[in-house]
Design a protein around this motif. Structure first.
Motif, PDB file in Angstrom:
ATOM      1  N   VAL A 171     -11.352   8.001  23.348  1.00  0.00           N
ATOM      2  CA  VAL A 171     -10.096   8.676  23.691  1.00  0.00           C
ATOM      3  C   VAL A 171      -9.902   9.887  22.790  1.00  0.00           C
ATOM      4  N   LYS A 172     -10.260   9.757  21.522  1.00  0.00           N
ATOM      5  CA  LYS A 172     -10.102  10.862  20.574  1.00  0.00           C
ATOM      6  C   LYS A 172     -10.888  12.084  21.014  1.00  0.00           C
ATOM      7  N   LEU A 173     -12.135  11.885  21.438  1.00  0.00           N
ATOM      8  CA  LEU A 173     -12.938  13.013  21.898  1.00  0.00           C
ATOM      9  C   LEU A 173     -12.398  13.566  23.210  1.00  0.00           C
ATOM     10  N   ALA A 174     -11.994  12.706  24.124  1.00  0.00           N
ATOM     11  CA  ALA A 174     -11.428  13.169  25.398  1.00  0.00           C
ATOM     12  C   ALA A 174     -10.218  14.060  25.146  1.00  0.00           C
ATOM     13  N   ASP A 175      -9.335  13.614  24.265  1.00  0.00           N
ATOM     14  CA  ASP A 175      -8.126  14.395  23.978  1.00  0.00           C
ATOM     15  C   ASP A 175      -8.472  15.711  23.292  1.00  0.00           C
ATOM     16  N   ALA A 176      -9.459  15.688  22.397  1.00  0.00           N
ATOM     17  CA  ALA A 176      -9.863  16.918  21.709  1.00  0.00           C
ATOM     18  C   ALA A 176     -10.467  17.924  22.685  1.00  0.00           C
ATOM     19  N   LEU A 177     -11.314  17.448  23.587  1.00  0.00           N
ATOM     20  CA  LEU A 177     -11.878  18.340  24.602  1.00  0.00           C
ATOM     21  C   LEU A 177     -10.770  18.917  25.479  1.00  0.00           C
ATOM     22  N   GLU A 178      -9.843  18.074  25.883  1.00  0.00           N
ATOM     23  CA  GLU A 178      -8.736  18.527  26.724  1.00  0.00           C
ATOM     24  C   GLU A 178      -7.932  19.628  26.030  1.00  0.00           C
ATOM     25  N   ARG A 179      -7.646  19.464  24.747  1.00  0.00           N
ATOM     26  CA  ARG A 179      -6.857  20.459  24.015  1.00  0.00           C
ATOM     27  C   ARG A 179      -7.554  21.814  23.952  1.00  0.00           C
ATOM     28  N   HIS A 180      -8.874  21.794  23.922  1.00  0.00           N
ATOM     29  CA  HIS A 180      -9.620  23.038  23.734  1.00  0.00           C
ATOM     30  C   HIS A 180     -10.112  23.659  25.034  1.00  0.00           C
TER      31      HIS A 180
ATOM     32  N   GLN B 220     -14.105  20.757  32.750  1.00  0.00           N
ATOM     33  CA  GLN B 220     -15.348  20.348  32.107  1.00  0.00           C
ATOM     34  C   GLN B 220     -15.846  19.033  32.697  1.00  0.00           C
ATOM     35  N   PRO B 221     -16.968  19.025  33.411  1.00  0.00           N
ATOM     36  CA  PRO B 221     -17.543  17.762  33.880  1.00  0.00           C
ATOM     37  C   PRO B 221     -18.043  16.909  32.710  1.00  0.00           C
ATOM     38  N   VAL B 222     -17.780  15.620  32.761  1.00  0.00           N
ATOM     39  CA  VAL B 222     -18.188  14.705  31.692  1.00  0.00           C
ATOM     40  C   VAL B 222     -18.707  13.401  32.279  1.00  0.00           C
ATOM     41  N   LEU B 223     -19.541  12.722  31.471  1.00  0.00           N
ATOM     42  CA  LEU B 223     -19.976  11.360  31.756  1.00  0.00           C
ATOM     43  C   LEU B 223     -19.518  10.473  30.620  1.00  0.00           C
ATOM     44  N   LEU B 224     -19.200   9.239  30.908  1.00  0.00           N
ATOM     45  CA  LEU B 224     -18.923   8.261  29.860  1.00  0.00           C
ATOM     46  C   LEU B 224     -20.245   7.708  29.353  1.00  0.00           C
ATOM     47  N   GLU B 225     -20.437   7.717  28.029  1.00  0.00           N
ATOM     48  CA  GLU B 225     -21.636   7.117  27.452  1.00  0.00           C
ATOM     49  C   GLU B 225     -21.380   5.637  27.208  1.00  0.00           C
ATOM     50  N   ILE B 226     -22.197   4.793  27.821  1.00  0.00           N
ATOM     51  CA  ILE B 226     -22.018   3.344  27.740  1.00  0.00           C
ATOM     52  C   ILE B 226     -23.107   2.741  26.854  1.00  0.00           C
TER      53      ILE B 226
ATOM     54  N   ALA C 262      -5.502  10.023  33.582  1.00  0.00           N
ATOM     55  CA  ALA C 262      -4.055  10.159  33.378  1.00  0.00           C
ATOM     56  C   ALA C 262      -3.684  11.308  32.450  1.00  0.00           C
ATOM     57  N   HIS C 263      -4.536  11.615  31.476  1.00  0.00           N
ATOM     58  CA  HIS C 263      -4.127  12.525  30.401  1.00  0.00           C
ATOM     59  C   HIS C 263      -5.015  13.756  30.212  1.00  0.00           C
ATOM     60  N   CYS C 264      -6.096  13.851  30.950  1.00  0.00           N
ATOM     61  CA  CYS C 264      -7.043  14.952  30.725  1.00  0.00           C
ATOM     62  C   CYS C 264      -7.342  15.669  32.036  1.00  0.00           C
ATOM     63  N   PRO C 265      -6.396  16.454  32.524  1.00  0.00           N
ATOM     64  CA  PRO C 265      -6.589  17.106  33.820  1.00  0.00           C
ATOM     65  C   PRO C 265      -7.700  18.146  33.844  1.00  0.00           C
ATOM     66  N   HIS C 266      -8.128  18.592  32.661  1.00  0.00           N
ATOM     67  CA  HIS C 266      -9.195  19.590  32.605  1.00  0.00           C
ATOM     68  C   HIS C 266     -10.579  18.970  32.396  1.00  0.00           C
ATOM     69  N   LEU C 267     -10.646  17.640  32.435  1.00  0.00           N
ATOM     70  CA  LEU C 267     -11.925  16.945  32.391  1.00  0.00           C
ATOM     71  C   LEU C 267     -12.170  16.297  33.749  1.00  0.00           C
ATOM     72  N   SER C 268     -13.389  16.434  34.243  1.00  0.00           N
ATOM     73  CA  SER C 268     -13.757  15.818  35.518  1.00  0.00           C
ATOM     74  C   SER C 268     -14.778  14.717  35.265  1.00  0.00           C
TER      75      SER C 268
ATOM     76  N   ALA D 147     -10.793   1.433  30.653  1.00  0.00           N
ATOM     77  CA  ALA D 147      -9.659   2.002  29.933  1.00  0.00           C
ATOM     78  C   ALA D 147      -9.875   3.479  29.620  1.00  0.00           C
ATOM     79  N   LEU D 148     -11.096   3.836  29.224  1.00  0.00           N
ATOM     80  CA  LEU D 148     -11.362   5.240  28.915  1.00  0.00           C
ATOM     81  C   LEU D 148     -11.300   6.093  30.178  1.00  0.00           C
ATOM     82  N   ALA D 149     -11.847   5.577  31.275  1.00  0.00           N
ATOM     83  CA  ALA D 149     -11.768   6.309  32.539  1.00  0.00           C
ATOM     84  C   ALA D 149     -10.317   6.519  32.957  1.00  0.00           C
ATOM     85  N   ALA D 150      -9.493   5.499  32.793  1.00  0.00           N
ATOM     86  CA  ALA D 150      -8.077   5.609  33.154  1.00  0.00           C
ATOM     87  C   ALA D 150      -7.372   6.638  32.286  1.00  0.00           C
ATOM     88  N   HIS D 151      -7.737   6.683  31.005  1.00  0.00           N
ATOM     89  CA  HIS D 151      -7.126   7.670  30.104  1.00  0.00           C
ATOM     90  C   HIS D 151      -7.490   9.086  30.539  1.00  0.00           C
ATOM     91  N   VAL D 152      -8.740   9.302  30.856  1.00  0.00           N
ATOM     92  CA  VAL D 152      -9.172  10.629  31.297  1.00  0.00           C
ATOM     93  C   VAL D 152      -8.417  11.034  32.561  1.00  0.00           C
TER      94      VAL D 152
END
Length: 237
Positions: free
Chosen positions: A109-118, A125-131, A156-162, A149-154
């Motif tokens: 979540v920390k990285l998702a939010d940081a990417l979203e802010r920048h 920005q297209p992204v994949l979840l690393e499992i 709900a809160h990261c409109p600039h991440l796909s 949970a991470l997918a749901a966060h992206v």
């Protein structure tokens, strides 16, 4: 390595990937090759790009940006798509956000939010979840149980991440069929997550030089191949 040898290695990889795709009963356009140029010189990237390769993967943020800048200054590799396939620290999100065709290693979540802010306004920005498919404490990636949970966060809160899918590094390295159960696990997780979150999640980034055929058989859409193209990696300076 001579340019002729490099091109021959690249051609051999293309042939082997095509054979694996055919053996799996899939279409060539379903599997994308990412040539992993980590620690190899920019000149090698230019040579493989000149042979027709479009997608290149880098593990280190600074190396990727410097290599790309050097090639651009030389007027080379203008059509290349750069992939970030290594771990990204949240403090480097400003250098990464919007700078890559695909980030394969979103793992918090920390990285998702940081990417979203920048993210630049109007960009996605297209992204994949690393499992961490093997639940290995020493490896990056989130446990499979935390993917939802991470997918749901992206969402709900990261409109600039796909969110485009999932990526993994299996516990067994370059071990062919031994890695196949882990690739199958990632595919099942993607399928379940697709149903849950309602996203198409088209991509599975899995498979490297020693096990890409098994990954393709289990549904990989992106294979990351470095050694078989560029040869052994030189030591990191």
């Amino acid at each position: 390595m001579s340019n002729d040898a490099l091109r021959a290695r690249y051609a051999s990889v293309l042939e082997r990937v095509a054979e694996a795709v055919a053996a799996a009963g899939r279409r060539p356009e379903e599997v994308r090759l990412v040539a992993v140029s980590k620690l190899h010189p920019a000149g090698d990237v230019a040579e493989v790009a000149a042979a027709g390769q479009v997608d290149f993967g880098e593990n280190y943020v600074q190396e990727a940006l410097e290599k790309r800048s050097l090639l651009q200054a030389q007027g080379l590799c203008g059509d290349v798509r750069w992939h970030m396939i290594g771990h990204v620290q949240s403090r480097k999100a400003g250098q990464v956000a919007g700078a890559f065709a695909l980030i394969h290693t979103l793992d918090s979540v920390k990285l998702a939010d940081a990417l979203e802010r920048h993210m630049p306004a109007g960009s996605v920005q297209p992204v994949l979840l690393e499992i961490n498919v093997g639940d290995e404490p020493q490896k990056a990636g989130i446990p499979a149980a935390e993917a939802s949970a991470l997918a749901a966060h992206v969402q709900a809160h990261c409109p600039h991440l796909s969110l485009e899918g999932l990526m993994c590094l299996p516990p067994v390295f370059d071990a062919g069929e031994a890695a196949r159960p882990y690739f199958a696990r990632l595919r099942r997780l993607r399928d379940a997550l697709r149903e849950e979150c309602g996203l198409p999640l088209p991509h599975l980034s899995m498979g490297m030089s020693g096990d890409f055929a098994a990954a393709i058989a289990e549904g990989a859409t992106i294979v990351r191949i470095g050694t078989d193209i560029f040869g052994p990696r030189p030591p990191k300076k």
